[in-house]
Design an enzyme around this catalytic site. Structure first.
Site, PDB file in Angstrom:
ATOM      1  N   TRP A 104       0.836  -1.219   0.000  1.00 56.55           N
ATOM      2  CA  TRP A 104       0.000   0.000   0.000  1.00 56.55           C
ATOM      3  C   TRP A 104       0.860   1.253   0.000  1.00 56.55           C
ATOM      4  CZ3 TRP A 104      -4.381  -1.102  -1.897  1.00 56.55           C
ATOM      5  CH2 TRP A 104      -4.956  -2.354  -1.650  1.00 56.55           C
ATOM      6  N   ASP A 173      -1.669   6.878   6.275  1.00 62.83           N
ATOM      7  CA  ASP A 173      -2.719   5.960   5.840  1.00 62.83           C
ATOM      8  C   ASP A 173      -3.068   5.081   7.041  1.00 62.83           C
ATOM      9  OD1 ASP A 173      -4.263   3.929   4.821  1.00 62.83           O
ATOM     10  OD2 ASP A 173      -2.883   3.369   3.209  1.00 62.83           O
ATOM     11  N   LYS A 197     -12.599  -1.574   7.343  1.00 60.88           N
ATOM     12  CA  LYS A 197     -11.933  -2.487   8.281  1.00 60.88           C
ATOM     13  C   LYS A 197     -12.294  -2.136   9.725  1.00 60.88           C
ATOM     14  CE  LYS A 197      -8.140  -2.292   5.036  1.00 60.88           C
ATOM     15  NZ  LYS A 197      -8.330  -3.486   4.225  1.00 60.88           N
TER      16      LYS A 197
HETATM   17  N1  PMP Z   1      -4.200   1.235   2.551  1.00 62.24           N
HETATM   18  C1  PMP Z   1      -4.197   0.119   3.307  1.00 62.24           C
HETATM   19  C2  PMP Z   1      -3.256   0.037   4.457  1.00 62.24           C
HETATM   20  C3  PMP Z   1      -5.079  -0.917   3.000  1.00 62.24           C
HETATM   21  O1  PMP Z   1      -5.073  -2.040   3.740  1.00 62.24           O
HETATM   22  C4  PMP Z   1      -5.967  -0.794   1.908  1.00 62.24           C
HETATM   23  C5  PMP Z   1      -6.984  -1.846   1.564  1.00 62.24           C
HETATM   24  N2  PMP Z   1      -6.764  -3.114   1.947  1.00 62.24           N
HETATM   25  C6  PMP Z   1      -5.905   0.371   1.149  1.00 62.24           C
HETATM   26  C7  PMP Z   1      -5.033   1.373   1.503  1.00 62.24           C
HETATM   27  C8  PMP Z   1      -6.799   0.558  -0.048  1.00 62.24           C
HETATM   28  O2  PMP Z   1      -8.032   0.955   0.395  1.00 62.24           O
HETATM   29  P1  PMP Z   1      -9.282   1.126  -0.581  1.00 62.24           P
HETATM   30  O3  PMP Z   1      -9.635  -0.224  -1.052  1.00 62.24           O
HETATM   31  O4  PMP Z   1     -10.297   1.767   0.316  1.00 62.24           O
HETATM   32  O5  PMP Z   1      -8.865   2.030  -1.699  1.00 62.24           O
END
Ligand code: PMP
Length: 362
Positions: A104, A173, A197
């Site tokens: 990520w 994030d 989450k």
């Molecule tokens: N950042 C992290 C730490 C994540 O775990 C995730 C999704 N698993 C995301 C960003 C992406 O999030 P989204 O699907 O809401 O775009």
């Protein structure tokens, strides 16, 4: 008839508090005597306004947010914040600085590069992202600094926040750890998290921005990409994801009812320790992926002696009502996501199962 509920260890969308789901069910067809579902009501109605305000107030309360932080409910997932952070914070062609702690982070870095020079100041890629780098140093003249607070795939989490100079906003994030432990919000310029989450269902992204950062954005940035647009209209510039925000409100009420984040942190530490203790006393049958000093409270990642045993364990767990234990394909193995809404009983059931599985298979 009792509704069947499994223990859900999916990484996201993830388990929601049962009381929140029950309340939503109860109010589904007739929201507060309107004779309509909340899904059918105008986002400008007074009934929805009360939900919207309460959801934001709960975020403020749980995070102990100072006045100068704005709470925004946006769409496009945390992934959209990967480009909105640089779009809103890039300044005077300064370098944007990131820490790379996993997939990520890499996606955030990729988007930053569309906006100018990026410097990756630290990375844990050399050891399959199994740790949080120590001694992270951001420059004093960076446009902003960006970290991924918890690495959902690898099961690592910052235990302390890197220092930044006063002029450098730290963007974090928080998608997979928001509200998991007490934090000092003043350390951050921006905090963002996809809801699915720890906050509520998929479809809405919580963004918390310090007010003074709203004016940095270049005038010619598309309207929807400016945090300022949403901040000025209390996230009602356009039609927002009303139902998702309503579910967030119900989930946040539940978290608040547990006694707020300090109480949640205690529960989370207990739950995570139950699993890490099991791993540490399994004499190598279960091997944790994360280095001990970087272990996540939210995503517990581990391997078994062989991929065959891992598949067997996932399948037997599923048969016992323990769902979503397969690890992410990039590191394989198993992952138990034990977000705020996962009850301690769920973790206990998993620990009991893993103990028994070890006895039968080693
Ligand atoms: N950042 C992290 C730490 C994540 O775990 C995730 C999704 N698993 C995301 C960003 C992406 O999030 P989204 O699907 O809401 O775009």
């Amino acid at each position: 008839m009792m509704t069947k509920r499994t223990y859900n260890f999916y990484a996201g969308p993830a388990t929601l508090p049962l009381p929140a789901l029950k309340k939503a069910k109860e109010e589904l067809l007739d929201f507060k005597g309107t004779g309509m579902s909340l899904m059918e009501i105008s986002h400008r109605s007074k009934e929805y306004a009360a939900v919207h305000t309460e959801a934001s107030n709960l975020v403020r309360k749980l995070m102990n947010l100072p006045e100068e932080y704005k709470v925004l409910w946006l769409q496009g997932g945390a992934s959209s914040q990967f480009y909105m952070v640089p779009a809103n914070l890039q300044k005077d062609d300064k370098t944007m600085e990131y820490v790379n702690t996993g997939a990520w982070s890499k996606k955030a870095i990729k988007e930053g590069k569309f906006y100018g020079d990026v410097n990756v100041v630290a990375s844990s890629e050399d050891k399959t992202f199994s740790y949080i780098p120590e001694d992270i140093e951001f420059s004093d003249d960076a446009a902003f600094a960006h970290i991924t607070g918890n690495n959902t795939i690898y099961g690592t989490e910052y235990q302390q926040w890197p220092e930044v100079a006063d002029e450098v906003p730290l963007a974090c994030d928080m998608s997979s750890h928001i509200f998991d432990k007490i934090i000092d919000p003043k350390k951050f310029g921006v905090m963002y998290a996809g809801a699915q989450k720890n906050i509520g269902p998929a479809g809405v992204t919580l963004v918390i921005v310090r007010e003074d950062l709203l004016d940095r954005v270049p005038e010619n940035t598309p309207t929807m990409q400016k945090w300022k647009t949403h901040a000025e209209k209390d996230s009602l510039f356009n039609t927002g994801p009303c139902w998702a925000i309503y579910m967030c409100k119900l989930s946040l009420e539940y978290l608040n009812g547990l006694g707020g984040v300090s109480a949640i942190e205690k529960i989370n530490r207990k739950k995570a320790n139950m699993l890490y203790d099991l791993i540490d006393t399994s004499v190598g049958f279960y091997k944790g992926h994360a280095k001990k000093d970087s272990r996540s409270l939210m995503n517990v990642t581990f391997n078994l002696p062989t991929p065959e045993l891992e598949a067997k364990c996932v399948a037997e767990g599923l048969a016992k009502g323990l769902v979503g234990l397969k690890g992410h394909r990039s590191i394989g193995g198993m992952r138990a996501s034990i977000y705020n809404a996962m009850p301690t009983e769920g973790v206990q059931a998993l620990v009991d199962f893993l103990k028994e599985f070890q006895e039968n298979n080693q």
